[in-house]
Write a protein that holds these residues in place. Structure first.
Motif, PDB file in Angstrom:
ATOM      1  N   UNK A 139       0.821  -1.211   0.000  1.00 34.47           N
ATOM      2  CA  UNK A 139       0.000   0.000   0.000  1.00 34.47           C
ATOM      3  C   UNK A 139       0.859   1.268   0.000  1.00 34.47           C
ATOM      4  N   UNK A 140       1.938   1.283   0.756  1.00 28.52           N
ATOM      5  CA  UNK A 140       2.769   2.489   0.820  1.00 28.52           C
ATOM      6  C   UNK A 140       3.421   2.792  -0.534  1.00 28.52           C
ATOM      7  N   UNK A 141       3.804   1.760  -1.252  1.00 30.82           N
ATOM      8  CA  UNK A 141       4.402   1.962  -2.576  1.00 30.82           C
ATOM      9  C   UNK A 141       3.329   2.454  -3.552  1.00 30.82           C
ATOM     10  N   UNK A 142       2.135   1.893  -3.471  1.00 31.69           N
ATOM     11  CA  UNK A 142       1.040   2.343  -4.333  1.00 31.69           C
ATOM     12  C   UNK A 142       0.738   3.822  -4.080  1.00 31.69           C
ATOM     13  N   UNK A 143       0.721   4.212  -2.815  1.00 28.62           N
ATOM     14  CA  UNK A 143       0.468   5.616  -2.478  1.00 28.62           C
ATOM     15  C   UNK A 143       1.570   6.519  -3.018  1.00 28.62           C
TER      16      UNK A 143
END
Length: 166
Positions: A139-143
């Motif tokens: 999720x952090x990479x997607x954000x």
């Protein structure tokens, strides 16, 4: 495939996934659009840059009618077209912070997979999809990708993920 990034603890040889994503193939859309508009934007870019043939958009739209490529996490879609429409293998990325109405949900990232028939015979598509599944679970990479403001920034996010993770 073959150069090494040395600015992370777990440096490794560049993977197939990163090799196929060039900064010139990272596009942005800052308005809310629908799936067909997104596929048209990507397809126009691919045709204009001699990466794909005319018909690539229609092929991708037809593929979507069979089964949506929007992933369950709703962050991303991974559309593709028939190999006969691809002149040079690549993965394009469309970043749309406001979202793309994909029919059954909003995608914010579209990874358009475009591989020639010859390339498919020489690479492991299972490995590529496995690596992208790992990416999409972060999720952090997607954000970070959704919040990227430039092609180079998005490329750095991808490089850090593919080359610096354990």
């Amino acid at each position: 495939m073959g150069f090494v990034i040395m600015n992370c603890q777990n440096s490794k040889t560049i993977s197939e996934e990163v090799y196929y994503i060039a900064p010139d193939n990272i596009l942005f859309e800052f308005n809310t659009i629908n799936r067909n508009t997104a596929l048209n934007k990507i397809g126009h870019h691919l045709v204009k840059n001699n990466i794909a043939k005319s018909g690539v958009v229609g092929s991708a739209i037809e593929r979507e009618k069979t089964s949506s490529t929007l992933l369950e996490n709703k962050w991303a879609a991974i559309p593709h077209a028939e190999t006969k429409y691809i002149d040079r293998s690549q993965i394009s990325l469309l970043i749309a912070p406001k979202g793309i109405d994909w029919g059954t949900g909003l995608a914010r990232l579209v990874f358009f997979m475009g591989f020639t028939q010859q390339e498919i015979q020489n690479i492991s598509m299972n490995k590529i999809y496995h690596e992208f599944n790992e990416l999409l679970e972060q999720k952090s990479v997607m954000e970070q990708l959704v919040n990227s403001k430039s092609n180079m920034n998005a490329e750095k996010v991808l490089m850090n993920f593919f080359l610096c993770r354990k």
